[in-house]
Design an enzyme around this catalytic site. Structure first.
Site, short mmCIF file in Angstrom:
data_model
loop_
_atom_site.label_atom_id
_atom_site.label_comp_id
_atom_site.label_asym_id
_atom_site.label_seq_id
_atom_site.Cartn_x
_atom_site.Cartn_y
_atom_site.Cartn_z
N GLU A 102 3.50 18.96 8.89
CA GLU A 102 2.93 20.31 8.98
C GLU A 102 4.00 21.20 9.61
OE1 GLU A 102 -1.11 22.06 8.25
OE2 GLU A 102 -0.33 20.03 7.98
N CYS B 15 0.85 -1.19 0.00
CA CYS B 15 0.00 0.00 0.00
C CYS B 15 0.88 1.23 0.00
CB CYS B 15 -0.90 -0.01 1.23
SG CYS B 15 -1.85 1.51 1.48
N GLU C 113 -11.91 34.67 4.31
CA GLU C 113 -12.02 33.46 3.50
C GLU C 113 -12.78 33.80 2.22
OE1 GLU C 113 -11.80 30.16 1.83
OE2 GLU C 113 -11.02 30.03 3.89
N GLN D 89 -8.71 19.21 9.78
CA GLN D 89 -7.53 18.42 10.15
C GLN D 89 -7.96 17.09 10.77
OE1 GLN D 89 -4.61 18.96 9.25
NE2 GLN D 89 -4.16 21.13 9.14
N CYS E 218 1.15 22.78 5.03
CA CYS E 218 1.25 21.33 4.85
C CYS E 218 2.29 20.98 3.81
CB CYS E 218 -0.12 20.75 4.46
SG CYS E 218 -0.77 21.40 2.92
N CYS F 175 1.78 4.74 3.46
CA CYS F 175 2.81 5.03 4.47
C CYS F 175 4.20 4.81 3.88
CB CYS F 175 2.64 4.12 5.69
SG CYS F 175 1.15 4.45 6.66
#
Length: 431
Positions: free
Chosen positions: A398, A88, A289, A239, A363, A91
């Site tokens: 982050e 996968c 925003e 988040q 990020c 990670c």
């Protein structure tokens, strides 16, 4: 094995095996090694290890290889918890002790700051997550065109592939509550798929919130950070590591108010995370925003938690700070932009506004470094660089950078014609 048609046979043959010592990791999690000066990139390794690697692609100035065997292991190598690790693609660092992960991510930030921002400032050790497995509050498994027998994989992209999925029955970095309902969600997708053979595929949503695990992207859900409750639609951005989020928010509030700023502007405020969570540290807070729905959520969230010293503005991209009555020399600005960083118009307007303090949450430290270089040229000094590890076992980090306006900062001329562009769509949250 026969080489692919487009394989370039220099400097290595297809599937030629080489023994190398890993020198470092890239910010994408790839190990950097060399054979007679030629760079070979190998995944799932730790600097200092001696490994055997198999070449599968040659580029103009480096080669890609698969890890075949670890010949001399690092003392920081551990057994991954996920049986799908290295299959996968979710990670990159499960083979590494968590302490080593934090050290490597700190190094990544330092290198990006230096290379892309020409910033030579110490980087604090990455702030670790209180929980390193079962921390994700949201996952989005994908599935392909349904098969009649329900055999199609439901999961995430296979490592090294752009369009091939791995079937994921359980995800060790997802919250336990999500893993409990994941089998039924997968079964339902397969049952529904059998009825809708024309469907091309899609994405499941599993989000663990105060209401429990929800799967409808349009459902209104709640999250709590410290003393503040946030409502939003389940499919929208928020988040997804709630264990470390309060610590990061507290750090942002502390850094923004460090030099006595009375006012705060939260640019890219979304549903009001930083504006509402830091409001106790300031006399007045304004969230800006460009998304009207996000502003409406932020206004509602202020009322839900009884925060009365904030207002939220629907800002036009070309006139973000107009209409805000805060004097720059008494104001701190928090910016938390998308991965692409701040656009040129925003950077220019920020430098014109000249806030006392800037706290930049990102990020993607690469685009952050680019923006910071411009802020420094505009007269700001970096006072702290603090990464936060919201995503253990992945390459993502982050990064929070604090800046203060220098006494040597030049006075900039006003941007021509900017004063008349402010939108009228603003509402006091205390109404």
């Amino acid at each position: 094995m026969q080489a692919p048609k487009n394989f370039v046979p220099e400097p290595f043959d297809y599937h030629q095996e080489v023994e190398v010592t890993v020198e470092s990791l890239t910010n994408l999690g790839m190990g950097v090694a060399r054979v007679d000066g030629w760079v070979v990139m190998v995944p799932f390794v730790i600097p200092g290890e001696r490994v055997k690697a198999r070449i599968f692609r040659n580029f103009q100035n480096y080669s890609d290889a698969d890890l075949v065997e670890v010949l001399e292991a690092s003392p920081d190598r551990v057994e991954p918890k996920c049986p799908l690790y290295q299959t996968c693609g979710g990670c990159q660092y499960q083979h590494m002790s968590y302490e080593r992960q934090l050290a490597e991510k700190t190094q990544h930030v330092e290198e990006l700051m230096q290379k892309l921002g020409e910033i030579d400032h110490p980087v604090q050790l990455s702030h670790g997550s209180p929980k390193v497995y079962n921390y994700r509050s949201k996952i989005t498994p994908h599935y392909e065109r349904p098969a009649k027998d329900g055999s199609q994989p439901i999961g995430f992209l296979r490592y090294g592939r752009r369009n091939q999925l791995v079937d994921v029955e359980q995800c060790p970095i997802a919250m336990e509550a999500i893993n409990e309902v994941l089998p039924e969600a997968r079964d339902k997708a397969r049952r529904d798929g059998g009825k809708k053979r024309r469907q091309r595929g899609g994405t499941l949503l599993l989000r663990n919130v105060l209401e429990g695990v929800v799967s409808d992207p349009q459902e209104i859900v709640s999250e709590r950070v410290g003393d503040v409750t946030f409502q939003f639609k389940a499919g929208e951005f928020f988040q997804n590591n709630p264990y470390i989020l309060p610590e990061m928010v507290e750090h942002v509030a502390s850094e923004a108010s460090l030099e006595g700023a009375r006012f705060l502007v939260d640019a890219y405020c979304g549903v009001g995370l930083f504006a509402l969570s830091t409001s106790k540290s300031f006399e007045l807070v304004a969230g800006v925003e460009i998304s009207e729905p996000a502003v409406r959520w932020a206004q509602a969230n202020a009322k839900i938690s009884g925060v009365k010293n904030t207002r939220f503005v629907i800002g036009k991209a070309e006139a973000i700070f107009n209409g805000l009555k805060f004097p720059g020399d008494e104001t701190a600005v928090v910016i938390d932009p998308p991965r692409k960083g701040c656009d040129a118009s925003f950077r220019q307007q920020l430098m014109q506004f000249r806030p006392k303090r800037i706290v930049y949450v990102s990020c993607d430290p690469a685009t952050q470094a680019r923006d910071l270089k411009e802020f420094i040229e505009g007269g700001y000094d970096i006072t702290r660089i603090q990464p936060f590890d919201l995503f253990p076992h992945t390459r993502h980090i982050e990064n929070v950078v604090s800046l203060t306006l220098s006494s040597r900062a030049p006075v900039l001329a006003a941007v021509e014609g900017e004063a008349e562009s402010q939108t009228e769509s603003e509402t006091e949250s205390a109404e």
